[in-house]
Design a protein around this motif. Sequence first.
Motif: not given
Lengths: 376, 376
Positions: A33, A9, A6, A14
């Motif tokens: 992340l 995030s 992601i 996210g």
Amino acid sequence: MKNVIIYGSTGTIGQNALEVISRQKEKFNVLCLACKKNKKLLVKQIEEFKPKYAYLEEKDENLERKYKKIKFFFGEQGLIEIANLKEGDFYIFAIPGIKTLPAFIECIKNKKKVALATKEILVAGGEIIEKMRKDYYFEILPIDSEHNAIFQIIKYENKNLRKIYLTTSGGPLYRKRKKNINIKEALTHPVWKMGKKITVDSATMMNKAFEIIEAHYLFSLNENQIDVVIHPEAIIHGIVEFIDGTSKFVGFIPDMKSPINYVLNYPERVNSGLKYIDFGKIKRLNFETVNQNAKWLNFAKEAIRRKGSHPVVLNGANERAVEYFLEEKIKFQDILKYVEKVVQSHQYKEKLNIEDIFYYHNWARNQIEKIVGGQK
Amino acid sequence: MKNVIIYGSTGTIGQNALEVISRQKEKFNVLCLACKKNKKLLVKQIEEFKPKYAYLEEKDENLERKYKKIKFFFGEQGLIEIANLKEGDFYIFAIPGIKTLPAFIECIKNKKKVALATKEILVAGGEIIEKMRKDYYFEILPIDSEHNAIFQIIKYENKNLRKIYLTTSGGPLYRKRKKNINIKEALTHPVWKMGKKITVDSATMMNKAFEIIEAHYLFSLNENQIDVVIHPEAIIHGIVEFIDGTSKFVGFIPDMKSPINYVLNYPERVNSGLKYIDFGKIKRLNFETVNQNAKWLNFAKEAIRRKGSHPVVLNGANERAVEYFLEEKIKFQDILKYVEKVVQSHQYKEKLNIEDIFYYHNWARNQIEKIVGGQK
């Protein structure tokens, strides 16, 4: 098990994505992340999802020391390195702006699955990405609710289209006839809880302009095939009209977890506890046409027609102008005025490479700075 | 060039079908026009479309003499002979009642393309037709606007369905709280111009009950997966809700030429001059849930659960009761009351062959006659 990355995030997309994933942990592993600088939330997310990789814009030795098992990436190069992770399956792009455009291109080259919330990637990089179809097969899964809705129709039926409608709730200023809009008003969205930049873009309707450009690239439609309709309830997100007079609508309760759940599980559908449309509660869906002469609409159509540096400058200028508005340095009504000035004054270039995109982007931001500086 | 046969050419569906065909004469040839007895209109249609075959319920030597080039069919056997025409490509079923059920079955055996407006064929014959799927491949193209809408979604995405909604404008009596409904009131439909029988069925909502049974067979859904929602504007005709909370809606201006144009050109879409949805005019779509305890709704659900003779008797009894109402021999509120009586009193049979269907159909009609006779 899909390894999910992601970009962004700690933003609203996210966070929603992680919530969807947390309900389907047997299917998704959070591999990486990435966020700009919200360390506090990143740490919380690291504790919960235990990613193998993480990203921050600036190097942070404390975090590296604290989480020795995690490999941290930093800076512009770090974004690209993440795109090159061998274990990476599914990439969510949700960092605002054009910073992740190179990583997005890298993902396509690496045949990664990509889901897109960062519309600026297509606004500024659409032409380059489009050209990559010659050499790469890829499918961009749209997270924006409107494009997600349209995708859910066009995926199955893409012939004999007449046009599509992107819906808009009308944004924070719908039916407000006031002249001087303050920050609070521009940031109070009636339906969606989103970041500040995009909420201001919803107030100026520039968000919808960018969505039109995004739709152009996602669905290969010309500017006359993309329309916008105001729909305050935000239940219907996209409409595809076919040449025979029949239209297909896609609706869901306004919750970004819905399109995120869709792209994550695509092409399957999975019940992840989202609410169903309840006609006993909804009762009424309103629709209203938009002013076809609105400045934002013409910005979008001109950008699609001209391409090249035009949409890049439009996006860069708008980005900087919104920042100034959020810093209370310019008035709400000056945002589009200044953007227009910069777009009109720029020296158009037809074919851009990736360096050109960043050049024009920064040029446009600088022009806004000059205008605002000159004001003082 | 498709050779089209229209069972019920002088009814509203038949007339609309011919209008659609008249706009696409290069693609469709009217092979056979079949009607019960509206000779005047049939002659007009014969003059315009010059079919090779025609049908009337009763033999008519005058017409045969007048149109020597046309082969005329008559009687029950004639309906079947039409289904056996070698040149026949595309069959539209639009004669109310179960008379064309044997012809429909014959068409399936003959691998003809079938488009269905006569919902009684599936209400009474659905089980038999369903069983034919073992031996024959066939696709039933629904003309009913609701089923046509649902078909346009399920055709492309038939997995992970939670339920479907058939919409209803609410019929002639929507929001009328009056007790004694006269014929004129029951025949004044707010949206659709249709035959008398089906318009009365819209007033009692039995039309929607039959549509639920029809949907059950068309889309292999159980009774809990088929719901009804009131939508007075009749722009949205069907909604498919998926397990993830997303719903797809199909809409078109309420004009039967739209679904007819769709089935005729299926799987292509063709612009035949139908109007597009204009959000500047429509502005608002209202939705209202239906009373889940309504008699008509329970009729439908029970019929789906029990099958066998149950739906046949329901349809036969209703047909005769509506005739009596149209003859002003029974009151509006007696229609469902008498139907319920006959359905409840009948000796249920599980497995019916085609002769049984006609037997129970006529038995139910007779029972209504007995009730009404006994009244006097």
